[in-house]
Write an enzyme that holds these catalytic residues in place. Structure first.
Site, PDB file in Angstrom:
ATOM      1  N   SER A 118     -57.973 -59.150  63.397  1.00  0.00           N
ATOM      2  CA  SER A 118     -57.688 -58.691  64.760  1.00  0.00           C
ATOM      3  C   SER A 118     -56.416 -57.879  64.796  1.00  0.00           C
ATOM      4  O   SER A 118     -56.217 -57.097  65.719  1.00  0.00           O
ATOM      5  CB  SER A 118     -57.460 -59.884  65.692  1.00  0.00           C
ATOM      6  OG  SER A 118     -58.545 -60.730  65.701  1.00  0.00           O
ATOM      7  N   HIS A 139     -64.681 -55.340  63.488  1.00  0.00           N
ATOM      8  CA  HIS A 139     -64.058 -56.342  64.354  1.00  0.00           C
ATOM      9  C   HIS A 139     -65.029 -56.831  65.426  1.00  0.00           C
ATOM     10  O   HIS A 139     -65.346 -56.109  66.367  1.00  0.00           O
ATOM     11  CB  HIS A 139     -62.798 -55.719  64.997  1.00  0.00           C
ATOM     12  CG  HIS A 139     -61.972 -56.680  65.771  1.00  0.00           C
ATOM     13  ND1 HIS A 139     -61.400 -56.387  66.982  1.00  0.00           N
ATOM     14  CD2 HIS A 139     -61.630 -57.971  65.504  1.00  0.00           C
ATOM     15  CE1 HIS A 139     -60.745 -57.439  67.428  1.00  0.00           C
ATOM     16  NE2 HIS A 139     -60.863 -58.405  66.551  1.00  0.00           N
ATOM     17  N   GLU A 151     -65.955 -53.285  66.893  1.00  0.00           N
ATOM     18  CA  GLU A 151     -65.111 -52.119  66.611  1.00  0.00           C
ATOM     19  C   GLU A 151     -65.195 -51.810  65.111  1.00  0.00           C
ATOM     20  O   GLU A 151     -64.998 -52.699  64.280  1.00  0.00           O
ATOM     21  CB  GLU A 151     -63.649 -52.417  66.984  1.00  0.00           C
ATOM     22  CG  GLU A 151     -63.424 -52.552  68.486  1.00  0.00           C
ATOM     23  CD  GLU A 151     -61.985 -52.942  68.855  1.00  0.00           C
ATOM     24  OE1 GLU A 151     -61.520 -52.508  69.912  1.00  0.00           O
ATOM     25  OE2 GLU A 151     -61.334 -53.684  68.093  1.00  0.00           O
ATOM     26  N   ASN A 189     -57.805 -54.821  71.994  1.00  0.00           N
ATOM     27  CA  ASN A 189     -56.597 -55.648  72.016  1.00  0.00           C
ATOM     28  C   ASN A 189     -55.348 -54.850  72.372  1.00  0.00           C
ATOM     29  O   ASN A 189     -54.316 -55.415  72.687  1.00  0.00           O
ATOM     30  CB  ASN A 189     -56.403 -56.371  70.679  1.00  0.00           C
ATOM     31  CG  ASN A 189     -57.269 -57.620  70.629  1.00  0.00           C
ATOM     32  OD1 ASN A 189     -57.684 -58.149  71.654  1.00  0.00           O
ATOM     33  ND2 ASN A 189     -57.570 -58.079  69.430  1.00  0.00           N
TER      34      ASN A 189
HETATM   35  P1  NAI Z   1     -60.903 -70.012  61.639  1.00  0.00           P
HETATM   36  O1  NAI Z   1     -59.584 -70.637  61.348  1.00  0.00           O
HETATM   37  O2  NAI Z   1     -61.831 -70.641  62.608  1.00  0.00           O
HETATM   38  O3  NAI Z   1     -61.707 -69.816  60.256  1.00  0.00           O
HETATM   39  C1  NAI Z   1     -61.134 -69.338  59.076  1.00  0.00           C
HETATM   40  C2  NAI Z   1     -61.914 -69.911  57.909  1.00  0.00           C
HETATM   41  O4  NAI Z   1     -61.476 -69.254  56.705  1.00  0.00           O
HETATM   42  C3  NAI Z   1     -61.695 -71.418  57.692  1.00  0.00           C
HETATM   43  O5  NAI Z   1     -62.938 -72.083  57.663  1.00  0.00           O
HETATM   44  C4  NAI Z   1     -60.968 -71.486  56.339  1.00  0.00           C
HETATM   45  O6  NAI Z   1     -61.327 -72.638  55.588  1.00  0.00           O
HETATM   46  C5  NAI Z   1     -61.471 -70.216  55.676  1.00  0.00           C
HETATM   47  N1  NAI Z   1     -60.608 -69.715  54.587  1.00  0.00           N
HETATM   48  C6  NAI Z   1     -59.265 -69.726  54.522  1.00  0.00           C
HETATM   49  N2  NAI Z   1     -58.849 -69.141  53.372  1.00  0.00           N
HETATM   50  C7  NAI Z   1     -59.970 -68.731  52.714  1.00  0.00           C
HETATM   51  C8  NAI Z   1     -60.207 -68.050  51.479  1.00  0.00           C
HETATM   52  N3  NAI Z   1     -59.195 -67.675  50.716  1.00  0.00           N
HETATM   53  N4  NAI Z   1     -61.478 -67.805  51.120  1.00  0.00           N
HETATM   54  C9  NAI Z   1     -62.510 -68.189  51.902  1.00  0.00           C
HETATM   55  N5  NAI Z   1     -62.353 -68.845  53.083  1.00  0.00           N
HETATM   56  C10 NAI Z   1     -61.099 -69.103  53.483  1.00  0.00           C
HETATM   57  O7  NAI Z   1     -60.550 -68.510  62.076  1.00  0.00           O
HETATM   58  P2  NAI Z   1     -61.417 -67.525  63.002  1.00  0.00           P
HETATM   59  O8  NAI Z   1     -61.040 -67.701  64.424  1.00  0.00           O
HETATM   60  O9  NAI Z   1     -62.842 -67.614  62.590  1.00  0.00           O
HETATM   61  O10 NAI Z   1     -60.808 -66.111  62.552  1.00  0.00           O
HETATM   62  C11 NAI Z   1     -61.156 -65.505  61.344  1.00  0.00           C
HETATM   63  C12 NAI Z   1     -60.719 -64.053  61.352  1.00  0.00           C
HETATM   64  O11 NAI Z   1     -61.350 -63.373  62.443  1.00  0.00           O
HETATM   65  C13 NAI Z   1     -59.225 -63.829  61.522  1.00  0.00           C
HETATM   66  O12 NAI Z   1     -58.866 -62.698  60.784  1.00  0.00           O
HETATM   67  C14 NAI Z   1     -59.097 -63.549  63.014  1.00  0.00           C
HETATM   68  O13 NAI Z   1     -57.958 -62.798  63.330  1.00  0.00           O
HETATM   69  C15 NAI Z   1     -60.367 -62.769  63.273  1.00  0.00           C
HETATM   70  N6  NAI Z   1     -60.844 -62.778  64.657  1.00  0.00           N
HETATM   71  C16 NAI Z   1     -60.789 -63.922  65.401  1.00  0.00           C
HETATM   72  C17 NAI Z   1     -61.253 -63.925  66.702  1.00  0.00           C
HETATM   73  C18 NAI Z   1     -61.205 -65.171  67.521  1.00  0.00           C
HETATM   74  O14 NAI Z   1     -61.298 -65.064  68.750  1.00  0.00           O
HETATM   75  N7  NAI Z   1     -61.102 -66.340  66.928  1.00  0.00           N
HETATM   76  C19 NAI Z   1     -61.819 -62.708  67.331  1.00  0.00           C
HETATM   77  C20 NAI Z   1     -61.933 -61.589  66.419  1.00  0.00           C
HETATM   78  C21 NAI Z   1     -61.419 -61.630  65.150  1.00  0.00           C
END
Ligand code: NAI
Length: 381
Positions: A118, A139, A151, A189
């Site tokens: 993001s 995105h 995006e 954003n």
């Molecule tokens: P989350 O914390 O729910 O999930 C992240 C996952 O990545 C976890 O299950 C973790 O175990 C895993 N992980 C960590 N290190 C890893 C690695 N080295 N290899 C493989 N898996 C690994 O986070 P979320 O909310 O799903 O966000 C993920 C990405 O998406 C971030 O970059 C965030 O900025 C982006 N994003 C999030 C949004 C939101 O509203 N939550 C919206 C749009 C983008």
């Protein structure tokens, strides 16, 4: 054809993106480092598909087919056959770069490698991959299966043909793709910042209550939620960190300066709905009131000020060619459910009016934050 989709990270976003890909009949391979990843991710998706069966959106056969097309793996090497990679691991630039470097040793040269970040520069992430011309930002919005917008962000190094290929692929996935320049916050954003920051500013100056600000935006603007309700819904930790990262990444442009009152909420752990307290309290002690009795003449200036700064920001994005005008409109209507595109809204109110209101704010506060976009200064007359 992009048949095998690899997803890194099976958290909220990774799982949602996996669901979208599966429902578009793709083979999906998910890699996550958490213990019991397979069990957790399959359970989540099974519950989701069962809910969809309950709503008659999919059949039991479809559910079985989707789950048969899903593989959870325990090493990055097992992503070798993927045509398209979508990285959705935690928001940590160094970790993302390490993962992209690791993928360099695993993926075939024809793979397209995307990040769902993001806030980070796609150009910086791509630089860690063996062939940065194959990398882009992709995105999605939360929840990915529900929000239509995606995006697409080419990095500085990206092969332009990939933008077209990914656009076609996302359209096939029944998403609404827009193309954004690799600049802080991309389209949504960035342009949405004043919805929160201007509301917070009015509140901090004690010019109106949070209830009246929310009411003004809902009742006059037709927004589904007011800024305070929406920040409580998103979570103050998430919302504050997006503002903070856009502010830092724009070399501390005062337009995006975070708010102290929101920082206090984060420090206190009052993160919004998820912790039962943010600007409002929820649950048994809920103080959410839906008073609709504030007179219009009190609400109108609140709405006018917030919509003005939002429209100014949208025209500024246009001025700096962060995206095509159609994409700027789509981004805000399909990514954050705005009732109208901000460029069209500006024309409705009159660009000269927006310019003179911005100039009035700038004169009153003498702050850079209220500078009128060059677009309006040049073209509104
Ligand atoms: P989350 O914390 O729910 O999930 C992240 C996952 O990545 C976890 O299950 C973790 O175990 C895993 N992980 C960590 N290190 C890893 C690695 N080295 N290899 C493989 N898996 C690994 O986070 P979320 O909310 O799903 O966000 C993920 C990405 O998406 C971030 O970059 C965030 O900025 C982006 N994003 C999030 C949004 C939101 O509203 N939550 C919206 C749009 C983008």
């Amino acid at each position: 054809m992009l048949e095998i989709i690899g997803i890194l990270g099976g958290g909220a976003m990774g799982r949602g993106i996996a669901q979208v890909a599966l429902q578009n009949n793709k083979s999906v391979i998910v890699y996550d480092v958490m213990p019991n990843a397979a069990e957790i991710i399959i359970k989540h998706l099974t519950v989701t598909f069962d809910l969809l069966i309950g709503k008659a959106k999919i059949t039991n056969d479809q559910k079985n087919e989707y789950l048969a097309n899903l593989k959870i793996v325990d090493s990055m090497q097992k992503l070798a056959d993927c045509d398209l990679i979508i990285e959705a691991i935690i928001e940590d630039l160094q970790l993302k770069k390490t993962v992209f470097e690791g993928l360099s040793k695993v993926l075939k040269s024809s793979a397209i490698v995307c990040s769902n970040t993001s806030s980070f520069s796609i150009t910086a992430i791509a630089s860690a991959y063996k062939d940065p011309s194959r990398c882009l930002g992709l995105h999605f919005f939360n929840p990915a299966p529900v929000m239509p917008l995606v995006e697409i962000i080419p990095a500085y190094q990206t092969d332009p043909l990939l933008v077209e290929q990914l656009k076609a692929e996302m359209t096939q996935w029944k998403k609404t793709p827009v193309v954004a320049k690799d600049t802080p916050g991309f389209i949504v954003n960035r342009i949405a910042r004043p919805f929160y920051s201007e509301a917070l500013r009015i509140y901090e100056e004690n010019l109106a209550t949070k209830e009246d600000i929310d009411l003004a935006m809902r009742q006059i603007g037709g927004f589904k939620m007011g800024p305070f309700e929406l920040m409580d819904f998103i979570g103050h930790d998430v919302n504050f960190s997006v503002t903070n990262s856009v502010w830092q990444a724009t070399f501390y442009d005062p337009k995006y300066k975070p708010s102290l009152s929101q920082q206090k909420l984060v420090e206190a752990g009052f993160l919004g709905r998820k912790s039962n307290r943010g600007f409002y309290t929820y649950g048994a002690d809920s103080n959410v009131q839906n008073l609709e009795s504030t007179p219009m003449e009190k609400l109108k200036p609140i709405f006018d000020r917030i919509i003005t700064v939002l429209i100014n920001e949208a025209y500024d994005a246009l001025y700096w060619q962060l995206a095509d005008p159609e994409d700027i409109e789509l981004a805000m209507t399909k990514g954050v459910n705005y009732p109208k595109g901000l460029l069209a809204w500006g024309k409705e109110i009159g660009l000269e009016n927006i310019k003179s209101r911005m100039d009035a704010l700038h004169n009153a506060y003498k702050e850079e934050r209220y500078r009128c976009s060059q677009y309006l200064s040049r073209y509104s007359g």
